[in-house]
Design an enzyme around this catalytic site. Structure first.
Site, PDB file in Angstrom:
ATOM      1  N   SER A   1    -135.179  33.634   9.856  1.00  0.00           N
ATOM      2  CA  SER A   1    -135.388  32.596   8.842  1.00  0.00           C
ATOM      3  C   SER A   1    -136.386  33.102   7.823  1.00  0.00           C
ATOM      4  CB  SER A   1    -135.928  31.318   9.483  1.00  0.00           C
ATOM      5  OG  SER A   1    -136.279  30.360   8.490  1.00  0.00           O
TER       6      SER A   1
ATOM      7  N   TYR B   1    -141.993  26.863  14.536  1.00  0.00           N
ATOM      8  CA  TYR B   1    -140.694  27.421  14.153  1.00  0.00           C
ATOM      9  C   TYR B   1    -140.882  28.768  13.455  1.00  0.00           C
ATOM     10  CZ  TYR B   1    -136.048  27.806  12.079  1.00  0.00           C
ATOM     11  OH  TYR B   1    -134.799  28.251  11.705  1.00  0.00           O
TER      12      TYR B   1
END
Length: 269
Positions: free
Chosen positions: A131, A144
């Protein structure tokens, strides 16, 4: 000969887009889902296998069955992942561990299972879906970011370790894409008495709006196929809106305090 591709998290979002696209391109695709029996089979024109990526036994069993049936596994795409938001201070430890189990240890389980197969066949490609959030610590998405950043870094190490076996490791770091991740991510409980409650809700609204207005994951599927066909692969690929990709560049060239101020302004903090 059709390349054999194993993709985790193949029942929705990015994983489903990649599975569908590669199947249409003639690849032999095995997608995975934790509970494929709950999904209508007629919606998938590729094989969807049951798999919990956090269970090493299930992983070894699936890889063994694919190897036995197809004789090889050419490409592994580690896509299965979970979202998690919340203040670092108030995110329960067990939820942090669950996020790392799926987003970091899960991909390692798959990598460890396919590497012997790829060494035996003297070729292979592993693509880890990380990501853009893994390049920087983002407010209320710190856990995250940490899981994806860890996967990105270990991929760099792996690429050097398996180079002699003709095995490639690549990362694809997506920005925001229009998937159902916002409905499936874990949110830390936020009582009104929390000192973070107002800012957290504000940031969450911005994040959800960005996902809802983002592009379709087909763009990632096309990038995956481009990487598979490439003879001169990079280790890092970033896919998303211009400013999402440019933020990684800005983090490298700007002083820390300036970059921090940009993020604070973006999230209205």
């Amino acid at each position: 000969m059709s390349k054999v591709v194993l993709i985790t998290g193949g029942s929705s979002g990015i994983g489903r887009a990649v599975c569908t696209y590669l199947t249409d391109k003639g690849y032999t695709v095995y997608g995975t889902s934790r509970n494929p029996e709950k999904l209508p089979s007629e919606k998938f024109h590729y094989t969807l296998e049951r798999l919990d990526v956090t269970d090493p036994g299930q992983v070894q069993d699936l890889v063994g069955r694919i190897k036995e049936k197809e004789g090889r596994i050419d490409v592994l795409i580690n896509n299965a992942g979970v979202g998690i938001t919340g203040p670092v201070e108030e995110t329960p430890r067990e939820e942090i561990e669950k996020a790392f189990d799926t987003n970091f240890y899960g991909p390692l389980n798959l990598i460890n299972a396919v590497l012997p197969v790829m060494r035996e066949q003297k070729s292979g490609l592993i693509i880890n879906i990380t990501s853009i959030a893994g390049y920087m610590g983002l407010p209320y998405r710190g856990i995250y970011s940490a899981t994806k950043g860890a996967l990105s870094l270990v991929s760099e190490s792996l690429q050097m370790e398996v180079h002699e076996f003709n095995i490639d490791i690549c990362n694809i770091a997506p920005g925001d894409f229009n998937t159902d991740i916002a409905n499936r991510r874990y949110h830390a409980p936020m009582p009104a008495s929390s000192p973070y409650s107002q800012n957290y809700e504000q940031v969450l609204d911005i994040v959800n709006k960005q996902v809802a207005e983002a592009g379709e994951p087909l763009k990632i599927a096309k990038t995956v196929e481009k990487i598979i066909r490439s003879k001169n692969r990079k280790i890092h690929y970033k896919v998303g809106a211009f400013m999402e990709k440019f933020s990684v560049v800005l983090k490298k060239i700007l002083p820390d305090k300036v970059f921090k101020k940009l993020l604070l302004n973006h999230y209205k903090l």
